[in-house]
Design a protein around this motif. Sequence first.
Motif, PDB file in Angstrom:
ATOM      1  N   GLY A 101      94.690  -0.091  26.939  1.00 54.18           N
ATOM      2  CA  GLY A 101      94.983  -1.413  26.419  1.00 54.18           C
ATOM      3  C   GLY A 101      95.713  -2.313  27.387  1.00 54.18           C
ATOM      4  O   GLY A 101      96.370  -3.275  27.000  1.00 54.18           O
ATOM      5  N   ARG A 102      95.585  -2.037  28.678  1.00 55.08           N
ATOM      6  CA  ARG A 102      96.349  -2.753  29.699  1.00 55.08           C
ATOM      7  C   ARG A 102      95.550  -3.923  30.269  1.00 55.08           C
ATOM      8  O   ARG A 102      94.371  -3.794  30.576  1.00 55.08           O
ATOM      9  N   CYS A 103      96.208  -5.072  30.389  1.00 51.97           N
ATOM     10  CA  CYS A 103      95.551  -6.271  30.906  1.00 51.97           C
ATOM     11  C   CYS A 103      95.007  -6.014  32.309  1.00 51.97           C
ATOM     12  O   CYS A 103      95.759  -5.623  33.212  1.00 51.97           O
ATOM     13  N   PRO A 104      93.714  -6.250  32.553  1.00 51.04           N
ATOM     14  CA  PRO A 104      93.151  -5.985  33.882  1.00 51.04           C
ATOM     15  C   PRO A 104      93.540  -7.036  34.919  1.00 51.04           C
ATOM     16  O   PRO A 104      93.366  -6.805  36.115  1.00 51.04           O
ATOM     17  N   LEU A 105      94.078  -8.167  34.492  1.00 53.76           N
ATOM     18  CA  LEU A 105      94.430  -9.225  35.435  1.00 53.76           C
ATOM     19  C   LEU A 105      95.779  -8.977  36.100  1.00 53.76           C
ATOM     20  O   LEU A 105      95.956  -9.227  37.287  1.00 53.76           O
ATOM     21  N   CYS A 106      96.745  -8.484  35.312  1.00 51.66           N
ATOM     22  CA  CYS A 106      98.063  -8.181  35.889  1.00 51.66           C
ATOM     23  C   CYS A 106      98.283  -6.681  36.042  1.00 51.66           C
ATOM     24  O   CYS A 106      99.180  -6.252  36.765  1.00 51.66           O
ATOM     25  N   GLY A 107      97.485  -5.871  35.322  1.00 54.54           N
ATOM     26  CA  GLY A 107      97.631  -4.422  35.407  1.00 54.54           C
ATOM     27  C   GLY A 107      98.889  -3.910  34.759  1.00 54.54           C
ATOM     28  O   GLY A 107      99.291  -2.780  35.004  1.00 54.54           O
ATOM     29  N   HIS A 108      99.500  -4.714  33.900  1.00 57.38           N
ATOM     30  CA  HIS A 108     100.797  -4.305  33.358  1.00 57.38           C
ATOM     31  C   HIS A 108     100.936  -4.556  31.859  1.00 57.38           C
ATOM     32  O   HIS A 108     101.213  -3.637  31.097  1.00 57.38           O
ATOM     33  N   ARG A 109     100.755  -5.803  31.423  1.00 52.81           N
ATOM     34  CA  ARG A 109     101.004  -6.143  30.026  1.00 52.81           C
ATOM     35  C   ARG A 109      99.833  -5.731  29.135  1.00 52.81           C
ATOM     36  O   ARG A 109      98.754  -5.387  29.605  1.00 52.81           O
ATOM     37  N   THR A 110     100.053  -5.782  27.829  1.00 49.92           N
ATOM     38  CA  THR A 110      99.073  -5.341  26.845  1.00 49.92           C
ATOM     39  C   THR A 110      98.047  -6.438  26.558  1.00 49.92           C
ATOM     40  O   THR A 110      98.395  -7.616  26.431  1.00 49.92           O
ATOM     41  N   VAL A 111      96.781  -6.035  26.416  1.00 47.89           N
ATOM     42  CA  VAL A 111      95.721  -6.978  26.059  1.00 47.89           C
ATOM     43  C   VAL A 111      95.970  -7.522  24.658  1.00 47.89           C
ATOM     44  O   VAL A 111      96.181  -6.774  23.708  1.00 47.89           O
ATOM     45  N   GLU A 112      95.955  -8.840  24.544  1.00 47.42           N
ATOM     46  CA  GLU A 112      96.156  -9.492  23.254  1.00 47.42           C
ATOM     47  C   GLU A 112      95.044 -10.471  22.903  1.00 47.42           C
ATOM     48  O   GLU A 112      94.893 -10.857  21.743  1.00 47.42           O
ATOM     49  N   THR A 113      94.288 -10.895  23.893  1.00 49.32           N
ATOM     50  CA  THR A 113      93.318 -11.957  23.677  1.00 49.32           C
ATOM     51  C   THR A 113      92.168 -11.796  24.662  1.00 49.32           C
ATOM     52  O   THR A 113      92.058 -10.784  25.346  1.00 49.32           O
ATOM     53  N   ILE A 114      91.314 -12.806  24.737  1.00 50.16           N
ATOM     54  CA  ILE A 114      90.213 -12.821  25.706  1.00 50.16           C
ATOM     55  C   ILE A 114      90.295 -14.101  26.526  1.00 50.16           C
ATOM     56  O   ILE A 114      90.512 -15.192  25.983  1.00 50.16           O
ATOM     57  N   ASP A 115      90.155 -13.945  27.826  1.00 47.42           N
ATOM     58  CA  ASP A 115      90.169 -15.082  28.746  1.00 47.42           C
ATOM     59  C   ASP A 115      88.739 -15.409  29.169  1.00 47.42           C
ATOM     60  O   ASP A 115      87.921 -14.503  29.368  1.00 47.42           O
ATOM     61  N   HIS A 116      88.440 -16.689  29.295  1.00 44.37           N
ATOM     62  CA  HIS A 116      87.157 -17.120  29.855  1.00 44.37           C
ATOM     63  C   HIS A 116      87.313 -17.256  31.368  1.00 44.37           C
ATOM     64  O   HIS A 116      88.146 -18.041  31.832  1.00 44.37           O
ATOM     65  N   GLN A 117      86.537 -16.504  32.121  1.00 45.73           N
ATOM     66  CA  GLN A 117      86.633 -16.595  33.579  1.00 45.73           C
ATOM     67  C   GLN A 117      86.371 -18.026  34.025  1.00 45.73           C
ATOM     68  O   GLN A 117      87.086 -18.569  34.858  1.00 45.73           O
ATOM     69  N   LEU A 118      85.335 -18.649  33.503  1.00 45.46           N
ATOM     70  CA  LEU A 118      85.140 -20.088  33.637  1.00 45.46           C
ATOM     71  C   LEU A 118      85.404 -20.690  32.260  1.00 45.46           C
ATOM     72  O   LEU A 118      84.811 -20.258  31.278  1.00 45.46           O
ATOM     73  N   PRO A 119      86.301 -21.673  32.170  1.00 45.71           N
ATOM     74  CA  PRO A 119      86.762 -22.151  30.855  1.00 45.71           C
ATOM     75  C   PRO A 119      85.653 -22.734  29.985  1.00 45.71           C
ATOM     76  O   PRO A 119      84.803 -23.485  30.466  1.00 45.71           O
ATOM     77  N   LYS A 120      85.688 -22.394  28.712  1.00 41.78           N
ATOM     78  CA  LYS A 120      84.673 -22.879  27.778  1.00 41.78           C
ATOM     79  C   LYS A 120      84.764 -24.390  27.595  1.00 41.78           C
ATOM     80  O   LYS A 120      83.775 -25.032  27.216  1.00 41.78           O
ATOM     81  N   THR A 121      85.958 -24.973  27.842  1.00 45.98           N
ATOM     82  CA  THR A 121      86.107 -26.418  27.687  1.00 45.98           C
ATOM     83  C   THR A 121      85.237 -27.187  28.670  1.00 45.98           C
ATOM     84  O   THR A 121      84.791 -28.294  28.369  1.00 45.98           O
ATOM     85  N   ARG A 122      84.996 -26.617  29.847  1.00 42.62           N
ATOM     86  CA  ARG A 122      84.181 -27.279  30.866  1.00 42.62           C
ATOM     87  C   ARG A 122      82.805 -26.642  31.009  1.00 42.62           C
ATOM     88  O   ARG A 122      81.895 -27.261  31.558  1.00 42.62           O
ATOM     89  N   TYR A 123      82.666 -25.408  30.536  1.00 38.14           N
ATOM     90  CA  TYR A 123      81.390 -24.691  30.615  1.00 38.14           C
ATOM     91  C   TYR A 123      80.993 -24.197  29.229  1.00 38.14           C
ATOM     92  O   TYR A 123      80.965 -22.990  28.974  1.00 38.14           O
ATOM     93  N   PRO A 124      80.668 -25.117  28.312  1.00 34.77           N
ATOM     94  CA  PRO A 124      80.351 -24.696  26.939  1.00 34.77           C
ATOM     95  C   PRO A 124      79.153 -23.753  26.842  1.00 34.77           C
ATOM     96  O   PRO A 124      79.090 -22.924  25.928  1.00 34.77           O
TER      97      PRO A 124
END
Length: 277
Positions: A101-124
């Motif tokens: 359950g570890r965040c792959p971006l920081c390798g430390h904190r717990t996964v809580e959500t999902i990040d868009h690699q390219l933001p959905k606001t600009r790439y619907p």
Amino acid sequence: MWSLTTPDLPARTLYLTCISNARPQTRIRLKALEEAVVDAADRFDTAAAEAALHSLSDLRDKPSDKTSQRELKNNYTQRMVRRGAPGRDSYDKIKASVPFGRCPLCGHRTVETIDHQLPKTRYPLLAVVPTNLVPACRSCNTIKGETIPARAEEQTLHPYFDDIGKQQWLFARVLEVAPAAVEFFVKPPSAWSSVLTARVLHHFRTFDLASLYGSQAAQEMSALRHYLKDKDGKAVAAHLKGMADSWFQVDRNQWRAAMYQDLANSSWYINGGFAAV
């Protein structure tokens, strides 16, 4: 940064699942965009594998129709994230795909959500493309925000496409001060390309990993000081080496692995530096 297995979920399948409970007129509009979404997904995968997400600028704010843009983004917020939504099972599976359950971006904190690699606001068109959806802790998601890379060197690491765990790149340096502390830094392997080196350094700075790991190391070293206080230099060295070897078996780029590695190599720390206050 942890690498992850690419979601075993075709972009077309998830898109059709999400639009399945849209209102009839909305569903018709979204069904007409199916091939555009699948094409965007294919282009995203190719660009991500080549560290070239910056080359997808022509997909920005497409389609041009504002209503369609809004409904494409609603596929994620209303038809995937919302409990009971048709895409919720896929959302939960992506979040749960990370070891420990570890965040792959920081390798430390717990996964809580999902990040868009390219933001959905600009790439619907990429709002529910599985390979654009990265499980993350809330802090990393917030830090990354709506940023868009303008060139390859500005692209943060993508866990589905970047595997940098085979070689050590995270190192620590003992600060010979009281109380003893360490600082973390990136030392790129010689085999890395200049672009990969720049991207790892950019990722490390963007998520402020030196500070994150440094604060955690300070806490661990405080407890370590009490554990080592009655041991002689030989015993201290043996303990530190054993801890370093153990953590390297887990992940050679985990902050504890780097910390114990350098502590085990520091004669200052071993010969009493650990007790400096």
